[in-house]
Write a protein that holds these residues in place. Structure first.
Motif, PDB file in Angstrom:
ATOM      1  N   ASP A  68      26.230  67.400  43.593  1.00  0.00           N
ATOM      2  CA  ASP A  68      26.770  68.631  44.006  1.00  0.00           C
ATOM      3  C   ASP A  68      28.248  68.853  43.387  1.00  0.00           C
ATOM      4  N   ILE A  69      27.851  68.893  42.002  1.00  0.00           N
ATOM      5  CA  ILE A  69      29.065  69.193  41.012  1.00  0.00           C
ATOM      6  C   ILE A  69      28.557  70.437  40.305  1.00  0.00           C
ATOM      7  N   LEU A  70      29.093  71.487  41.017  1.00  0.00           N
ATOM      8  CA  LEU A  70      28.633  72.846  40.265  1.00  0.00           C
ATOM      9  C   LEU A  70      29.686  73.532  39.518  1.00  0.00           C
ATOM     10  N   THR A  71      30.827  73.316  39.679  1.00  0.00           N
ATOM     11  CA  THR A  71      32.246  74.073  39.018  1.00  0.00           C
ATOM     12  C   THR A  71      32.914  73.215  38.365  1.00  0.00           C
ATOM     13  N   SER A  72      33.912  73.809  37.835  1.00  0.00           N
ATOM     14  CA  SER A  72      34.956  72.899  36.890  1.00  0.00           C
ATOM     15  C   SER A  72      35.796  72.297  38.122  1.00  0.00           C
ATOM     16  N   GLY A  73      35.903  73.059  39.022  1.00  0.00           N
ATOM     17  CA  GLY A  73      36.733  72.409  40.346  1.00  0.00           C
ATOM     18  C   GLY A  73      36.217  71.414  41.033  1.00  0.00           C
ATOM     19  N   HIS A  74      34.885  71.312  41.105  1.00  0.00           N
ATOM     20  CA  HIS A  74      34.247  69.979  41.589  1.00  0.00           C
ATOM     21  C   HIS A  74      34.271  68.742  40.761  1.00  0.00           C
ATOM     22  N   VAL A  75      34.280  69.214  39.321  1.00  0.00           N
ATOM     23  CA  VAL A  75      34.571  68.170  38.323  1.00  0.00           C
ATOM     24  C   VAL A  75      35.897  67.560  38.581  1.00  0.00           C
ATOM     25  N   ALA A  76      36.799  68.272  38.388  1.00  0.00           N
ATOM     26  CA  ALA A  76      38.139  67.810  38.686  1.00  0.00           C
ATOM     27  C   ALA A  76      38.242  67.081  40.147  1.00  0.00           C
ATOM     28  N   LYS A  77      37.684  67.582  41.163  1.00  0.00           N
ATOM     29  CA  LYS A  77      37.876  66.771  42.598  1.00  0.00           C
ATOM     30  C   LYS A  77      37.121  65.672  42.570  1.00  0.00           C
ATOM     31  N   ALA A  78      36.169  65.367  41.634  1.00  0.00           N
ATOM     32  CA  ALA A  78      35.198  64.264  41.555  1.00  0.00           C
ATOM     33  C   ALA A  78      36.088  62.964  40.883  1.00  0.00           C
ATOM     34  N   ILE A  79      36.829  63.560  39.852  1.00  0.00           N
ATOM     35  CA  ILE A  79      37.516  62.437  39.194  1.00  0.00           C
ATOM     36  C   ILE A  79      38.841  62.144  39.965  1.00  0.00           C
ATOM     37  N   ALA A  80      39.573  63.226  40.725  1.00  0.00           N
ATOM     38  CA  ALA A  80      40.528  62.955  41.612  1.00  0.00           C
ATOM     39  C   ALA A  80      40.029  61.992  42.731  1.00  0.00           C
ATOM     40  N   CYS A  81      38.914  61.925  43.194  1.00  0.00           N
ATOM     41  CA  CYS A  81      38.308  60.894  43.970  1.00  0.00           C
ATOM     42  C   CYS A  81      38.385  59.510  43.494  1.00  0.00           C
ATOM     43  N   GLY A  82      38.126  59.400  42.249  1.00  0.00           N
ATOM     44  CA  GLY A  82      38.065  58.126  41.677  1.00  0.00           C
ATOM     45  C   GLY A  82      37.036  58.078  40.726  1.00  0.00           C
ATOM     46  N   ASP A  92      46.013  61.740  31.464  1.00  0.00           N
ATOM     47  CA  ASP A  92      44.495  61.210  31.097  1.00  0.00           C
ATOM     48  C   ASP A  92      43.687  61.064  32.310  1.00  0.00           C
ATOM     49  N   LEU A  93      42.517  60.641  32.488  1.00  0.00           N
ATOM     50  CA  LEU A  93      41.672  60.604  33.291  1.00  0.00           C
ATOM     51  C   LEU A  93      42.108  59.614  34.406  1.00  0.00           C
ATOM     52  N   LYS A  94      42.569  58.252  33.781  1.00  0.00           N
ATOM     53  CA  LYS A  94      42.835  57.272  34.695  1.00  0.00           C
ATOM     54  C   LYS A  94      44.251  57.715  35.553  1.00  0.00           C
ATOM     55  N   GLU A  95      45.106  58.211  34.835  1.00  0.00           N
ATOM     56  CA  GLU A  95      46.348  58.641  35.691  1.00  0.00           C
ATOM     57  C   GLU A  95      45.794  59.858  36.953  1.00  0.00           C
ATOM     58  N   PHE A  96      44.838  60.719  36.482  1.00  0.00           N
ATOM     59  CA  PHE A  96      44.531  61.789  37.320  1.00  0.00           C
ATOM     60  C   PHE A  96      43.806  61.256  38.689  1.00  0.00           C
ATOM     61  N   GLN A  97      43.343  59.881  38.469  1.00  0.00           N
ATOM     62  CA  GLN A  97      42.960  59.555  39.589  1.00  0.00           C
ATOM     63  C   GLN A  97      43.715  59.038  40.686  1.00  0.00           C
TER      64      GLN A  97
END
Length: 377
Positions: A269-283, A364-369
């Motif tokens: 269910d990752i369809l947009t750049s927003g979904h990408v960002a939310k997936a990484i934000a969730c961990g 960086d990605l780890k901080e963004f989590q």
């Protein structure tokens, strides 16, 4: 505390959340997107962007894997797909999409099943691996738990860098008609790192981490309308919750082992750049892309998408669906890095993620989590 609700007398269920149910919360700091790094490292392999492909023939040919690798991502070849069974894959895919256009979904799925009934030819798959390897990019191949023990020796001999043991649902021990596949023993005997999944809950993710896997895939590869795990099997966990649970398992395993880090890779269910960002934000540490890459002119599916589970001989979980006509398809470079004239996040996926991180002040990605999240009412 888990959010439990009563669904009937004596029966409760947990309230869970899709990526569309959560939003990223800005902080007091912003930064230039030029100061943001999207790099991550899986075992010995460094990638400049946190993108892998869902392992489907609709997306990944050897040429596509090479092109994505040159852009810093990872293309995962389906080791049990058409590239392992037919010498003329381009012609077979053209036939497949023409049937889908003229005769509909059911006829196309039937043809896909027929094409997958052809015997696997190790030499064809070895040639595909050699082509990617010769280009100097990281080589990854997907196998199912059922066939992992049989196919892996030839893949290792062919020179793969990463093995992906991937199924709709996977566990630490697959019990079949023959000897069970014990992933812990299987991984310990390999000289290449293994990514395994999909999972959807904390316990299974933790069990997979304990097998020695370098990465765990979260989700069932469900793409809007392109798969039907829920309809066929009645199984499904919304991605925001599934990712967060797997990230919690990663923390527990990190404490349990005194510092061994296992990467969480979101696939669904990752369809947009927003979904990408939310997936990484969730961990998540990285995401598997499916439908978004159908826009790329280099993808072999000619704008059509089907998940790897669509070819199951008796219980297919997915359909062939069109996501981009020829006039809409653009170079992979534009899908990843823009420029974009689409205001809905389907192009410039890298730029969208980078801008989201910059707008919330993370480098960086780890901080963004650690970014704050809201749940929509």
């Amino acid at each position: 505390m888990r959010d439990m609700v009563e669904i009937g007398m004596g029966r409760t269920a947990r309230r869970t959340y899709e990526l569309d149910d959560v939003d990223i919360v800005p902080s007091r700091r912003t930064r230039s997107s030029k100061q943001v790094s999207l790099a991550w490292q899986l075992d010995a392999y460094r990638f400049e962007i946190p993108f892998l492909t869902h392992p489907t023939d609709a997306l990944v040919s050897p040429e596509f894997a090479i092109e994505l690798g040159r852009h810093g991502g990872l293309g995962v070849i389906n080791g049990e797909g058409l590239w392992a069974r037919h010498a003329d894959v381009e012609a077979k895919i053209q036939q497949l999409t023409e049937v889908a256009e003229k005769e509909g979904t059911e006829a196309a799925v039937a043809l896909l099943q027929e094409l997958h009934a052809a015997p696997m030819q190790p030499d064809l798959l070895a040639a595909a691996v050699a082509q990617v390897r010769a280009a100097g990019v990281t080589t990854a191949v997907r196998v199912s738990p059922q066939n992992a023990r049989t196919l892996t020796p030839a893949l290792v001999q062919a020179g793969i860098d990463l093995l992906v043991v991937h199924g709709t649902i996977i566990s630490a021990e697959h019990v079949g008609d023959g000897e069970p596949l014990n992933l812990k023993t299987f991984i310990a005997e390999l000289d290449v790192p293994v990514v395994a999944g999909g999972v959807s809950d904390h316990r299974t993710a933790l069990h997979l981490m304990r097998t020695g896997a370098a990465g765990v895939i979260v989700g069932y590869g469900s793409m809007q309308g392109a798969t039907s795990t829920g309809e066929v099997l009645g199984i499904g966990v919304p991605m925001a919750t599934a990712i967060a649970d797997a990230a919690a398992a990663r923390r527990d395993y990190l404490d349990e082992t005194g510092g061994r880090y296992v990467h969480v890779i979101a696939d669904g269910d990752i369809l947009t750049s927003g979904h990408v960002a939310k997936a990484i934000a969730c961990g998540a540490d990285a995401v598997m892309l499916g439908v978004p890459l159908t826009l790329a002119a280099e993808s072999p599916g000619r704008g059509w998408f089907w998940p790897s589970a669509a070819a199951h001989p008796s219980v297919p979980r997915g359909a062939l669906l069109p996501y981009a006509i020829d006039e809409e398809r653009v170079p992979l470079a534009q899908v990843l890095d823009g420029p974009s004239n689409d205001p809905f996040g389907s192009l410039n996926l890298v730029g969208g993620l980078r801008r989201s991180m910059a707008k919330t002040g993370y480098c960086d990605l780890k901080e963004f989590q650690k970014v704050g999240l809201n749940v929509r009412a």
